[in-house]
Design a protein around this motif. Structure first.
Motif, PDB file in Angstrom:
ATOM      1  N   ASN A 150       5.616  22.958  32.366  1.00 23.71           N
ATOM      2  CA  ASN A 150       6.660  22.062  33.005  1.00 23.71           C
ATOM      3  C   ASN A 150       7.555  21.404  32.199  1.00 23.71           C
ATOM      4  OD1 ASN A 150       5.276  22.277  35.683  1.00 23.71           O
ATOM      5  ND2 ASN A 150       3.689  21.423  35.023  1.00 23.71           N
ATOM      6  N   GLN A 151       8.130  22.023  31.024  1.00 23.11           N
ATOM      7  CA  GLN A 151       8.801  21.519  30.150  1.00 23.11           C
ATOM      8  C   GLN A 151      10.399  21.705  30.753  1.00 23.11           C
ATOM      9  OE1 GLN A 151       8.570  22.964  25.996  1.00 23.11           O
ATOM     10  NE2 GLN A 151       8.308  20.842  25.329  1.00 23.11           N
ATOM     11  N   GLY A 152      11.200  20.860  30.053  1.00 26.31           N
ATOM     12  CA  GLY A 152      12.367  20.768  30.633  1.00 26.31           C
ATOM     13  C   GLY A 152      13.321  20.828  29.267  1.00 26.31           C
ATOM     14  N   GLY A 153      14.665  20.868  29.524  1.00 25.00           N
ATOM     15  CA  GLY A 153      15.731  20.691  28.551  1.00 25.00           C
ATOM     16  C   GLY A 153      15.869  22.105  28.043  1.00 25.00           C
ATOM     17  N   ASN A 154      17.699  22.071  27.746  1.00 22.97           N
ATOM     18  CA  ASN A 154      17.915  23.321  26.906  1.00 22.97           C
ATOM     19  C   ASN A 154      17.636  23.068  25.424  1.00 22.97           C
ATOM     20  OD1 ASN A 154      19.779  21.142  25.668  1.00 22.97           O
ATOM     21  ND2 ASN A 154      21.379  21.786  27.025  1.00 22.97           N
TER      22      ASN A 154
ATOM     23  N   SER B  47      10.080  14.278  26.424  1.00 23.28           N
ATOM     24  CA  SER B  47       8.755  14.527  26.803  1.00 23.28           C
ATOM     25  C   SER B  47       8.223  13.581  27.888  1.00 23.28           C
ATOM     26  CB  SER B  47       7.747  14.220  25.098  1.00 23.28           C
ATOM     27  OG  SER B  47       7.966  12.786  24.786  1.00 23.28           O
ATOM     28  N   LYS B  48       8.784  12.482  27.987  1.00 27.29           N
ATOM     29  CA  LYS B  48       8.324  11.321  29.101  1.00 27.29           C
ATOM     30  C   LYS B  48       8.609  12.098  30.379  1.00 27.29           C
ATOM     31  CE  LYS B  48       7.069   7.901  26.443  1.00 27.29           C
ATOM     32  NZ  LYS B  48       5.610   7.312  26.908  1.00 27.29           N
ATOM     33  N   ALA B  49       9.872  12.885  30.339  1.00 28.06           N
ATOM     34  CA  ALA B  49      10.303  13.659  31.741  1.00 28.06           C
ATOM     35  C   ALA B  49       9.195  14.899  31.817  1.00 28.06           C
ATOM     36  CB  ALA B  49      11.513  14.355  31.604  1.00 28.06           C
ATOM     37  N   ASP B  50       8.700  15.784  30.814  1.00 27.71           N
ATOM     38  CA  ASP B  50       7.887  16.512  30.884  1.00 27.71           C
ATOM     39  C   ASP B  50       6.414  16.233  31.430  1.00 27.71           C
ATOM     40  OD1 ASP B  50       9.716  18.186  29.705  1.00 27.71           O
ATOM     41  OD2 ASP B  50       8.846  17.928  27.730  1.00 27.71           O
ATOM     42  N   TYR B  51       5.783  14.877  31.102  1.00 27.33           N
ATOM     43  CA  TYR B  51       4.606  14.332  31.606  1.00 27.33           C
ATOM     44  C   TYR B  51       4.827  14.035  33.087  1.00 27.33           C
ATOM     45  CZ  TYR B  51       1.036  10.933  32.558  1.00 27.33           C
ATOM     46  OH  TYR B  51      -0.170  10.450  32.726  1.00 27.33           O
ATOM     47  N   MET B  52       5.817  13.269  33.424  1.00 33.59           N
ATOM     48  CA  MET B  52       5.966  13.189  34.819  1.00 33.59           C
ATOM     49  C   MET B  52       6.295  14.164  35.717  1.00 33.59           C
ATOM     50  SD  MET B  52       5.631   9.909  34.881  1.00 33.59           S
ATOM     51  CE  MET B  52       6.047   9.587  36.665  1.00 33.59           C
ATOM     52  N   ARG B  53       6.865  15.086  35.208  1.00 32.96           N
ATOM     53  CA  ARG B  53       6.925  16.547  35.856  1.00 32.96           C
ATOM     54  C   ARG B  53       5.661  17.199  36.252  1.00 32.96           C
ATOM     55  NH1 ARG B  53      10.287  18.692  32.668  1.00 32.96           N
ATOM     56  NH2 ARG B  53      12.024  17.823  33.921  1.00 32.96           N
ATOM     57  N   SER B  54       4.748  17.200  35.308  1.00 32.33           N
ATOM     58  CA  SER B  54       3.410  17.521  35.436  1.00 32.33           C
ATOM     59  C   SER B  54       2.532  16.740  36.352  1.00 32.33           C
ATOM     60  CB  SER B  54       2.997  17.720  34.236  1.00 32.33           C
ATOM     61  OG  SER B  54       3.404  18.682  33.199  1.00 32.33           O
ATOM     62  N   TYR B  55       2.982  15.320  36.024  1.00 33.08           N
ATOM     63  CA  TYR B  55       2.254  14.346  37.002  1.00 33.08           C
ATOM     64  C   TYR B  55       2.587  14.549  38.506  1.00 33.08           C
ATOM     65  CZ  TYR B  55       1.084   9.974  39.371  1.00 33.08           C
ATOM     66  OH  TYR B  55       0.660   8.864  40.232  1.00 33.08           O
ATOM     67  N   PHE B  56       3.763  14.704  38.965  1.00 31.92           N
ATOM     68  CA  PHE B  56       4.243  15.089  40.321  1.00 31.92           C
ATOM     69  C   PHE B  56       3.828  16.425  40.863  1.00 31.92           C
ATOM     70  CE2 PHE B  56       6.384  10.942  40.055  1.00 31.92           C
ATOM     71  CZ  PHE B  56       6.716  10.780  41.163  1.00 31.92           C
TER      72      PHE B  56
ATOM     73  N   GLU C 242      19.617  18.174  30.309  1.00 34.02           N
ATOM     74  CA  GLU C 242      19.378  17.194  29.668  1.00 34.02           C
ATOM     75  C   GLU C 242      17.803  16.825  29.815  1.00 34.02           C
ATOM     76  OE1 GLU C 242      23.502  16.632  31.281  1.00 34.02           O
ATOM     77  OE2 GLU C 242      21.829  17.266  32.006  1.00 34.02           O
ATOM     78  N   ASN C 243      17.064  17.556  30.758  1.00 40.89           N
ATOM     79  CA  ASN C 243      15.714  17.162  30.960  1.00 40.89           C
ATOM     80  C   ASN C 243      15.401  15.722  31.149  1.00 40.89           C
ATOM     81  OD1 ASN C 243      12.993  17.434  31.159  1.00 40.89           O
ATOM     82  ND2 ASN C 243      12.516  17.449  29.093  1.00 40.89           N
ATOM     83  N   ILE C 244      16.126  15.325  32.345  1.00 40.05           N
ATOM     84  CA  ILE C 244      15.660  13.774  32.806  1.00 40.05           C
ATOM     85  C   ILE C 244      15.219  13.949  34.007  1.00 40.05           C
ATOM     86  CG2 ILE C 244      16.928  11.752  33.548  1.00 40.05           C
ATOM     87  CD1 ILE C 244      19.383  12.725  31.881  1.00 40.05           C
ATOM     88  N   PHE C 245      14.030  13.133  34.307  1.00 41.73           N
ATOM     89  CA  PHE C 245      13.194  13.117  35.531  1.00 41.73           C
ATOM     90  C   PHE C 245      13.448  11.786  36.113  1.00 41.73           C
ATOM     91  CE2 PHE C 245       9.349  12.877  38.171  1.00 41.73           C
ATOM     92  CZ  PHE C 245       9.322  14.390  38.791  1.00 41.73           C
TER      93      PHE C 245
END
Length: 837
Positions: free
Chosen positions: A387-391, A450-459, A498-501
């Motif tokens: 569930n990681q994001g970003g270019n 990394s905060k976006a990665d965490y929240m993406r996994s949480y949801f 940008e990997n913004i959740f």
């Protein structure tokens, strides 16, 4: 019936196989006997006390001998230490028990002869989806009593064949519990010496040759141990220990492992769709990374050589699961197939900052990630993070610090740069329908990296119902009557870039106002709850070890409160900025809208021990300052308008200060310095710097007067509405502050006139300017602390003023340029200067 018999047969065979792995034998003849000294002097502290830790490794026969003895001190010790257990890998190891006995009042009771050895397959890393195939053999000791000494020993035969005769180890001379004696011995062929490195003051070994080979012996009998303080970094280690290895250098470690990580020339079937016209090389790289991270399940079977040897990428791709090694080799292969230089790189996810102090060995690594190159830049990616994001420019990699690239020409550890800090940005909107009424509450939060990665996994891993419940519970302590107005929505359309959740929350709050006991005043509270949780650091006493504050991050929050009528609130801005963190808080008032702005950045992960008390105390103060209370008194006190008292104080201050300023301007004419000539040297050089500071000071004073809302009708009620004590004294202070600001404004303008006319009084005026600044800010800080309103920024402000005073006061006293520049005196007729004739 046949099925049942087959099951029983399989079960019986399994038990028989396990039983064959652990045996009872005599101690090998190569082992040096170490006597257990009975402990008769130690105090009864803890549940048990180690008397002996005896470790002997035979590199010739590939055997490891262990010998333990400890004393039971109380019933908790009986519960905790009455089982003997050890683990081993049946793929290449066998276990032999030699001794299990109890010493009670000097009498030895043999517990091994009639003991049954229970062997189980306990997967200790099952929660990490890793199956190592290890077995655990257990001997349950009966009739254990307080005061008993339990002694046992065993040998594990067999080294991992992947090591190909190499050996490495960390030998400890100190543990976190006291041990009466620690004995370590390494036996090797007399022709093959080992390398060792002493860490943290560890002792040199005794090296000798016996009939069995060359021996390295460490013997410690001082009971020394290390007690780690709370919140030390996980990589921090002060224990005396010895790094031992047979590897000559990092190149030899690479030579051992690279044959297992060779990338096949046969290309794999590309598992992603590639549009030759639309997809750039970066797009293809990101697609492959996301495929391996999200589509290849993290699961590993690491028994035997599997602990270090990855599976064939083709097999991993087909079965869609693998451990860190499998996923890293698969991703490296897929990237190489697309023409991207890529290799697996070994890292340590825990003791990453200590790798460079240890001798070369593959045993010090516990994880594998991927290194690759693109457009002349180096990148690192962890293929096990889903569930990681970003270019590529926003790709987050945990702070592994260093690693070992597994390629043919690799001969040293590779530095892994830190990723960009994680970030959280919150905007809260509170719309209040009436004084004493209800509110609509909307929260928009943007998570970055990394905060976006965490929240993406949480949801993804929680249900909508549980997520809404979690969020509602979070706010309920501050707003007990809060209810959901709509389900929480989330937006993740920037994941590839940008990997913004982004999350948006909607609530209703009934009766957001509270009343005092007398019902004369109503108030509502708001707080930066998320920031409060992020900086809620564990308290610590005076310490000698560094403090881990966690991964650096940045945070900002804007809380907009729309009230039913114009509002005023007295709140001093806070601005703190140092090498470890920065924090700011300010308030903006625009008619009915009250806006609170918070910003915080943690700059460093580790705080030195000497600075930790200050760091923690300052964060306690910051947390105390996060809450803001809006108060309404139904007695006209909250009405807005002009404060005529403030205007009167301003006029009196300006009248008095202007009167004395004119007197000083006309009559204060010190003699020019001896040797100085008219019309004086032109203003320049270092003088430009204090002139700039002096010139902007009037604007700074006026801006501060505007921000503090001195002329608002409610300014004099602010301390009372805020619930402060010593209201009369505080209002007196407020009046003095207003009077002083306008008097100092007049003084600053006078000094500017003096300066630009090059008056002889200018040096003394500048000295008074800096001295007043320093004196007033110190007195203000002392006063505010005495009345219970400490200013978190006071220390920083005092330091800045002290530095400025220390530089410029001596300058204006001693500078030759100052003496030759300020030479003029007042002349009522010419107003410029009078030449002394």
């Amino acid at each position: 019936m046949r099925t049942r018999l087959l099951f029983i047969l399989i079960l019986f065979l399994g038990i028989s196989i396990y039983a064959q792995q652990a045996r009872k034998t005599s101690t090998p003849n190569w082992v040096t006997p170490v006597e257990v000294k009975l402990d008769t002097t130690s105090e009864d502290e803890g549940a048990f006390k180690y008397l002996l830790l005896d470790y002997q490794d035979n590199l010739i026969d590939k055997e490891q001998f262990a010998h333990y003895a400890f004393k039971i001190l109380n019933t908790d010790g009986i519960q905790e230490m009455s089982d003997i257990s050890t683990s081993y890998d049946p793929a290449f190891q066998k276990l032999e028990f030699h001794k299990a006995q109890v010493i009670r009042n000097g009498t030895i009771i043999d517990k091994l002869e009639n003991a049954f050895i229970n062997t189980y397959q306990r997967e200790t890393n099952l929660e990490r989806s890793l199956y190592d195939g290890s077995l655990t053999s257990v001997i349950n000791l009966s009739d254990i009593r307080v005061g008993d000494i339990i002694e046992y020993s065993y040998t594990i035969k067999g080294f991992n064949p992947i090591n190909k005769g190499n050996y490495s180890n960390l030998i400890y001379q100190e543990y976190t519990l006291p041990v009466n004696r620690i004995y370590s011995r390494i036996l090797t062929d007399s022709k093959n010496s080992i390398s060792f490195k002493l860490l943290n003051g560890a002792a040199e070994p005794k090296i000798q040759t016996s009939s069995f080979g060359k021996e390295y012996i460490w013997n410690s009998e001082n009971n020394a141990h290390v007690i780690y303080e709370s919140n030390v970094p996980y990589w921090f280690n002060t224990q005396k220990r010895i790094s031992v290895s047979t590897f000559k250098n990092w190149e030899s470690v690479v030579d051992l492992l690279t044959p297992y990580y060779k990338i096949s020339k046969e290309k794999l079937t590309t598992p992603i769709s590639i549009d030759a016209k639309l997809d750039s090389k970066q797009d293809v790289i990101i697609k492959l990374i996301r495929f391996v991270q999200d589509e290849i399940r993290y699961l590993g079977f690491e028994s035997g050589v599997g602990a270090f040897k990855p599976n064939d990428p083709k097999i991993v791709l087909n079965r869609r699961y693998g451990d860190c090694k499998d996923k890293s080799l698969l991703l490296s292969t897929l990237l190489q197939d697309q023409g991207v230089t890529s290799y697996p790189i070994l890292v340590n996810s825990e003791s990453n900052k200590n790798l460079d102090v240890l001798l070369p060995s593959h045993e010090i690594f516990n994880h594998c990630i991927v290194y690759f190159e693109h457009d002349g830049k180096e990148y690192f990616v962890d293929p096990t993070i889903s569930n990681q994001g970003g270019n590529l420019y926003n790709l987050n990699t945990p702070n592994y610090t260093t690693g070992l690239i597994l390629k043919d020409d690799s001969n040293k550890l590779k530095e892994i740069p830190e990723s960009t800090k994680a970030k959280v940005r919150i905007v809260e909107d509170i719309v209040i329908d009436s004084i004493g009424g209800n509110a609509e509450f909307e929260v928009k939060t943007e998570y970055y990296r990394s905060k976006a990665d965490y929240m993406r996994s949480y949801f993804k891993s929680n249900t909508e119902e549980s997520i809404n419940k979690d969020y509602l519970t979070f706010y309920s302590n501050l707003y007990p009557t809060i209810t959901s107005a709509n389900k929480i929505s989330h937006l993740d359309d920037s994941r590839p870039w940008e990997n913004i959740f982004t999350t948006t929350e909607y609530y209703d709050i009934e009766n957001i106002w509270h009343s005092t006991e007398s019902d004369e005043t109503m108030y509502l509270d708001t707080n930066a709850l998320v920031l409060d949780g992020l900086i809620n650091y564990t308290n610590s006493l005076k310490r000698e070890m560094p403090y881990s504050a966690g991964a650096p991050f940045s945070f900002s929050q804007t809380t907009r409160i729309l009230l039913p009528e114009p509002w005023n609130i007295f709140l001093k801005d806070i601005n703190i900025d140092n090498e470890y963190y920065s924090f700011s808080k300010n308030i903006e008032l625009t008619g009915n809208l009250v806006t609170l702005n918070y910003a915080y950045e943690l700059k460093k992960e580790v705080i030195p021990a000497s600075d930790t008390p200050t760091f923690l105390k300052e964060h306690e103060d910051i947390r105390d300052s996060l809450g803001v209370q809006l108060t309404y008194a139904d007695n006209g006190m909250s009405e807005t308008g002009i404060s005529w008292l403030s205007i009167l104080i301003m006029l009196v201050s300006l009248a008095i200060s202007s009167f004395f300023a004119l007197k000083i301007y006309k009559n204060y004419n010190p003699e020019k310095e001896e040797g100085a000539e008219l019309p004086g040297q032109a203003i320049g050089g270092w003088l430009i710097l204090p002139i700039i500071g002096l010139s902007i000071t009037p604007f700074v004073i006026l801006y501060q007067i505007y921000l503090n809302q001195y002329f608002d009708a409610t300014i004099w009620d602010g301390f009372e509405l805020g619930g402060y004590e010593n209201i009369g004294l505080l209002n007196l202070y407020l009046g003095f502050e207003l009077f002083y600001n306008f008097a100092f404004l007049t003084f600053t303008i006078l000094t500017l006139f003096m300066l630009f006319n090059k008056r002889t009084a200018t040096p003394k005026m500048m000295i008074i300017f800096y001295s007043c600044n320093l004196t007033v800010i110190i007195l203000e800080s002392i006063f505010m602390n005495q009345v219970g309103i400490p200013d978190p920024t006071a220390a920083n402000d005092i330091i800045k003023v002290v530095i400025a005073s220390a530089i410029w006061i001596p300058y204006f006293l001693n500078s030759t340029r100052v003496k030759s520049t300020f030479v003029n005196t007042y002349d009522a007729n010419k107003l410029n200067y009078l030449a002394n004739s």
